[in-house]
Design a protein around this motif. Structure first.
Motif, short mmCIF file in Angstrom:
data_model
loop_
_atom_site.label_atom_id
_atom_site.label_comp_id
_atom_site.label_asym_id
_atom_site.label_seq_id
_atom_site.Cartn_x
_atom_site.Cartn_y
_atom_site.Cartn_z
N ARG A 39 9.98 12.01 6.74
CA ARG A 39 8.36 11.45 7.33
C ARG A 39 8.70 9.89 8.31
O ARG A 39 8.33 9.66 8.53
N GLN A 84 5.11 -6.60 -5.13
CA GLN A 84 5.62 -5.57 -5.56
C GLN A 84 6.43 -4.97 -6.86
O GLN A 84 6.73 -4.47 -7.27
N THR A 96 7.10 -5.98 1.74
CA THR A 96 6.67 -4.69 0.73
C THR A 96 5.81 -4.18 0.37
O THR A 96 6.15 -3.25 -0.17
N PRO A 97 4.36 -4.20 0.94
CA PRO A 97 3.52 -5.25 1.82
C PRO A 97 3.62 -7.22 1.48
O PRO A 97 3.63 -7.49 2.43
N THR A 134 8.26 3.74 3.20
CA THR A 134 7.54 5.11 3.38
C THR A 134 6.57 6.00 2.64
O THR A 134 6.24 7.07 3.30
N ASP A 135 5.26 4.63 2.04
CA ASP A 135 4.37 5.49 1.11
C ASP A 135 4.61 6.59 0.69
O ASP A 135 4.13 7.35 -0.16
N THR A 136 5.15 6.77 -0.41
CA THR A 136 6.12 7.47 -0.90
C THR A 136 6.85 7.30 -2.50
O THR A 136 7.43 6.18 -3.26
N ASP A 180 10.79 4.65 -5.66
CA ASP A 180 9.76 4.15 -5.13
C ASP A 180 9.95 3.09 -4.00
O ASP A 180 10.55 2.15 -3.70
N SER A 181 9.41 4.07 -2.19
CA SER A 181 9.50 3.57 -1.64
C SER A 181 7.62 2.81 -0.70
O SER A 181 7.52 3.91 -0.08
N PRO A 182 7.82 1.48 -0.53
CA PRO A 182 6.50 1.41 -0.19
C PRO A 182 6.98 1.47 1.20
O PRO A 182 6.03 1.90 2.39
#
Length: 681
Positions: free
Chosen positions: A243, A358, A353-354, A122-124, A118-120
């Motif tokens: 990305r 989270q 993030t952001p 990179t939004d993935t 889960d990577s906010p």
């Protein structure tokens, strides 16, 4: 100094959550109370398991090892003929990679999700099953083999928190080779030092890492390190994060990750239980690298610990750390996969993030059952979202337990966390050297409560003592040096890479027959352990030994204090006196603005009431931020050196080096750091 009634009036005016008398009850447990704790917290299951691990270690650990599949049975469980170089399951052979991946696929769990990335930043969000991991790991291992990696070779991994890093670790182990993961925050100089020390056949790296406000160009750092290095690997495999940033490859040396995965898959190579699984360099080691060497038999302990220590037999596990640290090795990669559960990798911060919601989003979205993090993460959340406005947006009913470790957690932060998360927040204690918990609640043995402020009870296999400087044993409740009697349980560091002599001198010469944890603390009559500070963080004030952690606990009780550290500073009369640097919490909503001078005076009065005048706590000052590493640890030693005008060398993992400029100005208010040279990075 305020008179008592004036202090009481000011505390009331500024809306402290409790009166001083209530704080005194909640903040500290007296030595008499500690020594008299009853047997209410421990259970018969724990007592039986623990006593057997001490009295019959061969029988106990022989059963634990049965949780894994071995290709060759061991000849004997324990060989303690050459302490401290203890060997476990001697002659037994197995593959850690097989037990972490192939075994589950063979048992019909191939479609189960093994990793959630889960990577906010990179939004993935990516989910990878055990079957998918097996395919990628076996193919990458095939490529590594074609590049010269064999049993005993080293592979250095320099990657951010992405699944490809875990795949690289497992692929290395699949060949019986040894991996060394270098934290992505390390600069070229530190990376070069580790390359020269480990001499890797192949280096696996990513094009970049991602931070909230910047991109870290890993490949550029690697190129710089190799230009400076006296040792060169055969090849580098580069994972392009297209990305975010695609880097240039060096012809003839660098290989694309996708091309590497085109190789033919290879089977697992079993190795003897005492052969090295990995080398993990402790942070800040530049001139004399200290590489913790972990034996492959560690896998059995990790698999067992998910169930017995953390109480997780199935479900979703989240260790909010980085693969570059020991927590990442043990409980992001190996532990969860060996136990056959789902492991969450979170590439982000608690608050930026952001937003501060989270942690709660991840718990809801991925149905997390148990969370392991550091107290600093909760302090950050508490500062950014004290009233839990973001937290209330999400449902965390899947969460059963939260575990914290890595540094001291003040009681106010722990109680706030329990209210917000709605589950027990349990402290436990371990080190890079141990690789897994030394003390803990041991949920699998139904020990679900521990005495206030303690780190739990010794995990089976650890015979913990508190010793005085002369080596004699402390009485219950008496502060001493925490040590572990030999032999140490399986999974403990087998040595330092290429430094057996240094291993003995560093950990075993001060107290012969014991491992010196270099932590200070005390033990209750029933065996619960309190870890008060690193031994270096116990300061001597006019002959009185005081824990800086205990002082920090009081300071962090103040409603307007968001973060704090206390260090020992030189004093011509008392030897050392406590020096406090604290960060004020911004006012929330319609709160009254409180002056720094008011907070400082209240802190002085509060420490005097809760600890007493012997603390000589008179020096406290507000700063914009505290110097911390990216793993959340405060640089107390660096601050203490700065107060003595000594040269400070900062680790490259420091979050923000510029913070030390403000720290230096703050110390100069008390006459410290006047002639201190600027810190070196």
């Amino acid at each position: 100094m305020y008179q008592d009634q004036e202090v009481g009036a000011k505390l009331e005016k500024n809306k402290f959550e409790n009166s001083i008398s209530e704080l005194k009850k909640k903040t500290f447990v007296s030595v008499a109370d500690i020594a008299s704790y009853g047997e209410s917290s421990v259970t018969p299951e724990y007592q039986e398991a623990y006593q057997r691990s001490i009295n019959d270690p061969e029988g106990f650990w022989g059963e634990v090892a049965q949780e894994l599949e071995w290709t060759k049975p061991w000849e004997r469980v324990l060989d303690n003929s050459n302490p401290p170089f203890t060997k476990w399951w001697v002659g037994g052979e197995m593959s850690v990679c097989y037990n972490a991946v192939d075994r589950h696929v063979a048992n019909g769990k191939g479609d189960q999700v093994a990793l959630v990335h889960d990577s906010p930043l990179t939004d993935t969000v990516r989910k990878i099953t055990y079957s998918e991991i097996k395919d990628q790991v076996s193919r990458l291992a095939g490529k590594l083999a074609s590049l010269g990696v064999t049993r005993g070779s080293r592979v250095l991994i320099y990657m951010p928190l992405v699944p490809e890093a875990i795949i690289s670790m497992l692929a290395t182990n699949r060949l019986g080779a040894i991996h060394s993961v270098v934290f992505g925050g390390f600069a070229a100089r530190e990376l070069r030092t580790r390359i020269e020390h480990a001499e890797p056949t192949v280096i696996i790296a990513a094009s970049c890492g991602v931070e909230p406000n910047k991109i870290v160009r890993y490949k550029d750092i690697l190129d710089e390190a190799l230009c400076q290095s006296d040792f060169q690997p055969n090849n580098c495999i580069i994972y392009q994060r297209r990305r975010v940033l695609e880097c240039t490859l060096e012809p003839g040396r660098d290989i694309n990750w996708e091309d590497a995965l085109e190789a033919e898959p290879v089977p697992c190579v079993p190795v003897e239980a005492n052969e090295p699984l990995y080398i993990l360099y402790t942070s800040g080691t530049t001139s004399a690298p200290k590489g913790i060497q972990r034996p492959c038999g560690h896998a059995a302990v990790l698999c067992w610990s998910l169930r017995t220590v953390y109480g997780l037999k199935k479900g979703v596990w989240w260790a909010a750390s980085d693969l570059g640290w020991v927590v990442g090795h043990s409980y992001i990669c190996y532990g969860p996969l060996l136990a056959g559960v789902t492991s969450v990798l979170y590439e982000g911060k608690p608050d930026r993030t952001p937003d501060p919601g989270q942690y709660f989003r991840i718990i809801e979205q991925h149905r997390v059952n148990a969370l392991f993090t550091i107290p600093t993460a909760f302090r950050v959340l508490k500062r950014a979202d004290p009233n839990a406005k973001y937290a209330r947006r999400y449902c965390s009913k899947s969460l059963k337990t939260v575990f914290i470790a890595g540094e001291h957690c003040d009681q106010d932060t722990r109680q706030w966390s329990e209210r917000i998360f709605g589950v027990p927040v349990l402290n436990h204690w371990w080190q890079t050297e141990s690789g897994s918990p030394i003390t803990a609640p041991c949920m699998g043995y139904n020990v679900k409560a521990i005495p206030p402020h303690s780190a739990g009870y010794p995990v089976p296999g650890y015979d913990i003592r508190a010793l005085k400087e002369d080596g004699s044993e402390c009485q219950p409740g008496e502060v001493g040096r925490l040590v572990a009697k030999l032999p140490l349980p399986p999974g403990f560091a087998s040595t330092l890479w290429q430094a057996d002599k240094r291993f003995k001198e560093t950990y075993f010469e001060t107290y012969p027959g014991y491992y010196d944890t270099q932590d200070a603390g005390w033990i209750s009559a029933e065996g619960a352990v309190w870890v008060v500070a690193r031994a270096d963080d116990v300061i001597n004030v006019a002959g009185h030994r005081l824990s800086t952690a205990a002082l920090e606990d009081v300071v962090l009780r103040h409603a307007r204090v968001a973060d704090a550290v206390v260090v020992g500073a030189p004093d011509p009369t008392k030897g050392d006196v406590p020096l406090c640097l604290y960060v004020m919490r911004p006012p929330q909503d319609d709160e009254e603005i409180v002056a720094e001078s008011t907070v400082t005076q209240e802190l002085i009065a509060l420490v005097r009431h809760l600890i007493g005048p012997i603390a000589a706590f008179r020096k406290a000052v507000a700063v914009p931020a505290l110097p911390r590493t990216r793993s959340g640890k405060a640089l107390r030693g660096a601050i203490a050196k700065l107060a003595r005008s000594q040269l400070v060398k900062l680790p490259s993992t420091i979050e923000d080096p510029s913070v030390f400029g403000e720290i230096k100005i703050a110390l100069q208010k008390f006459g410290y750091a006047i002639d201190a040279p600027d810190p070196e990075l």
